[in-house]
Design an enzyme around this catalytic site. Structure first.
Site, PDB file in Angstrom:
ATOM      1  N   HIS A 279      -3.963  -4.795   0.003  1.00  0.00           N
ATOM      2  CA  HIS A 279      -3.561  -5.319   1.313  1.00  0.00           C
ATOM      3  C   HIS A 279      -3.646  -6.845   1.285  1.00  0.00           C
ATOM      4  O   HIS A 279      -4.732  -7.398   1.450  1.00  0.00           O
ATOM      5  CB  HIS A 279      -4.478  -4.774   2.410  1.00  0.00           C
TER       6      HIS A 279
ATOM      7  N   GLU B 168      -2.775  -8.862   3.527  1.00  0.00           N
ATOM      8  CA  GLU B 168      -3.184  -9.346   4.851  1.00  0.00           C
ATOM      9  C   GLU B 168      -4.694  -9.238   5.060  1.00  0.00           C
ATOM     10  O   GLU B 168      -5.235  -9.810   6.009  1.00  0.00           O
ATOM     11  CB  GLU B 168      -2.410  -8.599   5.952  1.00  0.00           C
TER      12      GLU B 168
ATOM     13  N   CYS C 195       0.834  -1.201   0.000  1.00  0.00           N
ATOM     14  CA  CYS C 195       0.000   0.000   0.000  1.00  0.00           C
ATOM     15  C   CYS C 195       0.876   1.262   0.000  1.00  0.00           C
ATOM     16  O   CYS C 195       1.614   1.501  -0.952  1.00  0.00           O
ATOM     17  CB  CYS C 195      -0.996  -0.035   1.160  1.00  0.00           C
TER      18      CYS C 195
END
EC number: 4.3.2.10
Length: 196
Positions: free
Chosen positions: A177, A179, A77
Site C-alpha cells: 500500500h 498510501e 494490492c
C-alpha cells in the site's frame, strides 16, 4: 492532468485520494467507462476478496475495459492481484494482464497469514522506484501473493520470495500500500503520476 481512481466498491479509495492530495494532485473517483478512458493516469485500488471484487468489475463492465487501457495504470494490492491471470482466492479468473497466478501463503505455522506490517523491497527495476533505495520498507496487508515471474519489477520475502511489484507495458502493479508506506510510498505514487 486527469487522474482517475477506479471506484468499484473495493475499499481504500479515500486514503489513496488523500495521499495524492498531500502530493498536490487531485484525483477523480469514477466507474464510468468514458471517464476512465479519457484519464491521463488510472489507479486501480482494492481491499477485500478477489471473487466478489471481480463480480463488481463485471457488473460495471470494467473487466472488459481495464485491459484495453493505453495510459499508465497502477493496480494496488487486490487491484494488482486482479490484473493477474487468476487467483486461488475464490478460484477467481483475473483480467489476464500479468502472466502469473496469485497463490495463498502457506500457513504452515512458520509464518502468520495474513502478512501484516512493514517489509523490505529489493531488486528494483523500474522508473516507478526512482529515488527509492534497495531494501526500503513498505507496508503490506495480504494473504495471497504473486510469485516471482518475468514481469516482476520488485521483490520481497515472507516465507517465500514473491513479487512486490509487476509491470507489463503501461500496466504497473504493487502488492503493498503506497498510501500507507510513509515517504517511500508517496515517492512511488509521485513517480507513477510523473511517468511519461
Amino acid at each position: 492532468m486527469k487522474t482517475v481512481i477506479i471506484n468499484y466498491g473495493a475499499g481504500n479509495i479515500q486514503s489513496i485520494k488523500f495521499a495524492l492530495q498531500r502530493l498536490g494532485y487531485e484525483a477523480v473517483l469514477s466507474n464510468e467507462v468514458d471517464g476512465i478512458r479519457s484519464a491521463d493516469k488510472v489507479i486501480f485500488p482494492g481491499v477485500g476478496e478477489a471473487s466478489s471484487a471481480m463480480k463488481k468489475l463485471q457488473e460495471s463492465k470494467l473487466d472488459a475495459i481495464i485491459p484495453t487501457l493505453k495510459q499508465p495504470v497502477l493496480g494496488i494490492c487486490l487491484g494488482m492481484q486482479l490484473m493477474c491471470r487468476g487467483s486461488e482466492e475464490g478460484n477467481t479468473k483475473g483480467l489476464g494482464i500479468f502472466d502469473v497466478d496469485v497463490l495463498k501463503f502457506n500457513a504452515d505455522g512458520i509464518i502468520k497469514v495474513p502478512q501484516i506490517g512493514w517489509n523490505q523491497i529489493s531488486n528494483l527495476k523500474s522508473p516507478l522506484f526512482q529515488g527509492i533505495s534497495e531494501e526500503e520498507y513498505i507496508y503490506l496487508v495480504h494473504s495471497y501473493y504473486a510469485p516471482m515471474c518475468a514481469e516482476t519489477i520488485a521483490q520481497t520475502e515472507y516465507g517465500v520470495d514473491y513479487s512486490a511489484a509487476l509491470r507489463k507495458a503501461n500496466f504497473y502493479g504493487v502488492q503493498f500500500h503506497p498510501e500507507k508506506s510513509s515517504v517511500a510510498g508517496e515517492q512511488i505514487l509521485k513517480n507513477f503520476l510523473e511517468l511519461a
